[in-house]
Scaffold this motif. Structure first.
Motif, short mmCIF file in Angstrom:
data_model
loop_
_atom_site.label_atom_id
_atom_site.label_comp_id
_atom_site.label_asym_id
_atom_site.label_seq_id
_atom_site.Cartn_x
_atom_site.Cartn_y
_atom_site.Cartn_z
N ALA A 156 -4.84 -5.36 8.83
CA ALA A 156 -6.21 -4.98 9.20
C ALA A 156 -7.02 -6.21 9.61
O ALA A 156 -8.18 -6.09 9.98
N ILE A 165 0.38 3.90 2.79
CA ILE A 165 0.94 3.54 4.09
C ILE A 165 2.45 3.72 4.08
O ILE A 165 3.04 4.27 5.01
N ASP A 223 0.86 -1.18 0.00
CA ASP A 223 0.00 0.00 0.00
C ASP A 223 0.90 1.25 0.00
O ASP A 223 1.52 1.57 1.01
N LYS A 259 -4.07 -2.39 11.82
CA LYS A 259 -4.43 -1.28 10.93
C LYS A 259 -5.94 -1.06 11.04
O LYS A 259 -6.67 -2.02 11.17
N PRO A 260 -6.41 0.17 10.92
CA PRO A 260 -5.59 1.38 10.83
C PRO A 260 -5.00 1.70 12.20
O PRO A 260 -5.61 1.41 13.22
N ASP A 313 -2.80 4.49 14.84
CA ASP A 313 -2.46 5.85 15.18
C ASP A 313 -0.94 5.98 15.04
O ASP A 313 -0.22 5.05 15.38
#
Length: 124
Positions: free
Chosen positions: A87, A17, A14, A106-107, A109
């Motif tokens: 995720a 990311i 990704d 995921k997601p 912080d």
């Protein structure tokens, strides 16, 4: 720790990311290496010699579990901490199965990202 040795590898397909994580980590003095696949993983990791690795679960071609197990079965590389990130709701099980030191859902912080990297570095 010498700044020049703060190398980290992120394996994730990704691009968003990769760019966000790279930006944050570079701000903190990390030298960030990113790969969108885990082919030839031993060569990739050996050439960078990172302090820590972030490993996505769904990474081409072999996938994060096989990639992590490959690293953990290598005498030279097995002590590099792997932070498994995904995720998937069963990320804890996936990380354990892969042999990763810890995991990050995921997601996440960005504070969590910093904290978990610092946690594995302290344990080394």
């Amino acid at each position: 720790m010498d700044e020049s040795t703060k190398r980290i590898i992120i394996f994730d397909d990704d691009e968003d990311i990769l760019s966000i994580c790279s930006y944050i980590l570079e701000e903190q003095g990390w030298e960030v290496h990113t790969y969108t696949d885990c082919n030839n993983i031993i060569e990739k990791v050996s050439s960078v010699n990172p302090l820590v690795i972030l490993m996505d679960n769904w990474i081409p071609d072999a996938g994060g579990i096989v990639a992590t197990q490959t690293l953990k079965n290598d005498e030279e590389l097995k002590n590099i901490p792997v932070i498994y990130f995904s995720a998937n709701s069963d990320i804890q099980l996936l990380a354990e199965h892969a042999g990763a030191e810890t995991y990050l859902a995921k997601p996440f912080d960005l504070d969590d990202l910093e904290q978990i990297i610092n946690t594995v570095l302290v344990k080394q």
